[in-house]
Design an enzyme around this catalytic site. Structure first.
Site, PDB file in Angstrom:
ATOM      1  N   THR A 125       0.815  -1.208   0.000  1.00 41.61           N
ATOM      2  CA  THR A 125       0.000   0.000   0.000  1.00 41.61           C
ATOM      3  C   THR A 125       0.854   1.267   0.000  1.00 41.61           C
ATOM      4  OG1 THR A 125      -1.423   1.324   1.453  1.00 41.61           O
ATOM      5  CG2 THR A 125      -0.138  -0.364   2.507  1.00 41.61           C
ATOM      6  N   TYR A 149      -1.382   0.261  10.355  1.00 38.81           N
ATOM      7  CA  TYR A 149      -1.635  -0.462   9.100  1.00 38.81           C
ATOM      8  C   TYR A 149      -0.412  -0.392   8.167  1.00 38.81           C
ATOM      9  CZ  TYR A 149      -3.432  -1.069   4.338  1.00 38.81           C
ATOM     10  OH  TYR A 149      -3.607  -1.454   3.033  1.00 38.81           O
TER      11      TYR A 149
END
Ligand code: UDP
Length: 331
Positions: A125, A149
């Protein structure tokens, strides 16, 4: 008859019942391949598995993971999309995040080591970058993730690189920007529970007449709201096909941005939603969300040079139109 480029090839898709995973499986099947889904159904849906067999596998369970890989030990390519993704939950429950994402990936890599699976395509990501002044973002910047995250995803990237060096595992790390939209046929799309993403929440606000929340309007951007690079999920799916091809051509390791190179603010998204749906989107301005970055969009040149990847479905109107079609189908 012309052979499709994945004809006869089986590919393990970990997290294949999820939003991006199901689009990847559909794309593999459309190219003549067989996607074998491993999923624990914590976020994915059984009804999104339509193109091949599946195994219920929880990556946190070492034995279960090894057993599943053992069953398909001749498969050489693994696409790994399974992870916890909800940024706020990560801030509140880091232990859960590190267990699911980092321990889960360690178990997966150890299981692969004992089989023929020597190629991995990993969904990472843009959240691994953190706040970067220079946009569009190049893959070469120093990654400094802000959120739990992003930190877990960076740890997963590092593990994969270490396994590459020590155990000859070839990898392509795909750093997705904001996945959005849905397959035009309308049978699969974004269905998170709870839904935290901008576009589905804004479509819901448009359809229901209820207000959505906008998290912060005083960022240093054109209109004060955050800017993101929204890429159609079918383009992301195609990036996996291009990655399989690149590995077949001998690419041993790469980390690549998967975005469009363009950024849109939240208000720009809302006005496109109003145009496509014909409804007004009501909103309340709320406090900033922890871990949010002001502005992030991709430099896409490496994806094009290394994978031959180009977006095809990602103009904003098409993203919103396909997401809206799926939203209406679901009701
Ligand atoms: N956002 C918002 N309201 C929502 C959901 C998201 O204002 O209901 C904002 C969020 O703070 C971020 C942008 O929209 O600035 C994109 O958020 P999303 O969760 O879709 O993706 P992220 O970039 O966090 O992965």
């Amino acid at each position: 008859m012309k052979l499709k480029n994945l004809q006869g090839k089986s590919i393990i898709v970990v997290g294949g019942a999820g939003y991006i995973g199901s689009h990847v499986c559909k794309k593999i099947s459309s190219k003549g391949g067989l996607p074998i889904v491993f999923d624990n159904f914590s976020a994915g849906h059984k009804h999104a598995i339509k193109w091949g067999p599946y195994e219920k596998v929880d990556l946190r369970n070492n034995k279960e993971t090894s057993k599943a890989f053992e069953k398909y030990k001749s498969v050489e390519t693994v696409i790994h999309l399974a992870s916890s993704i909800e940024v706020n939950t990560g801030e509140k429950f880091p232990s859960e995040f590190y267990t699911n994402n980092v321990l889960g990936t360690l178990n997966l890599l150890n299981a692969m080591k004992n089989t023929n699976a020597r190629k991995i395509i990993f969904s990472s990501t843009c959240a691994t970058y953190g706040e970067i002044e220079d946009v569009p973002i190049l893959e070469t910047v120093i990654q400094n993730p802000l959120s739990v995250y992003g930190k877990t995803k960076l740890a997963m990237e590092h593990m994969i690189e270490s396994f590459h060096k020590a155990y000859d595992l070839n990898y392509i790390i795909l750093r997705y920007f904001n996945a959005a939209g849905a397959d035009p046929e309308g049978d699969i799309g974004e269905e998170h529970d709870p839904e935290t993403h901008l576009i589905p929440n804004a479509l819901n606000a448009a359809a229901s007449g209820k207000s959505m929340k906008i998290f912060g309007t005083d960022y240093d951007t054109i209109d004060g709201t955050c800017i993101r690079d929204y890429i159609h999920v079918n383009d992301i799916a195609q990036a996996h096909i291009d990655s399989i091809q690149a590995q077949k051509n001998g690419l041993k390791s790469a980390d690549v941005n998967i975005g469009t190179g363009e950024g849109y603010s939240i208000f720009q998204i809302l006005s496109m939603i109003e145009k496509v749906t014909g409804y007004k989107v009501k909103y309340k301005i709320c406090q900033k969300r922890a871990g949010d970055l002001a502005k992030i969009y991709a430099d896409t040149s490496k994806a094009e040079n290394v994978l031959g990847f180009k977006t095809k479905y990602s103009n904003l109107e098409n993203i919103i139109q396909t997401a809206w079609n799926f939203y209406k189908n679901k009701k």
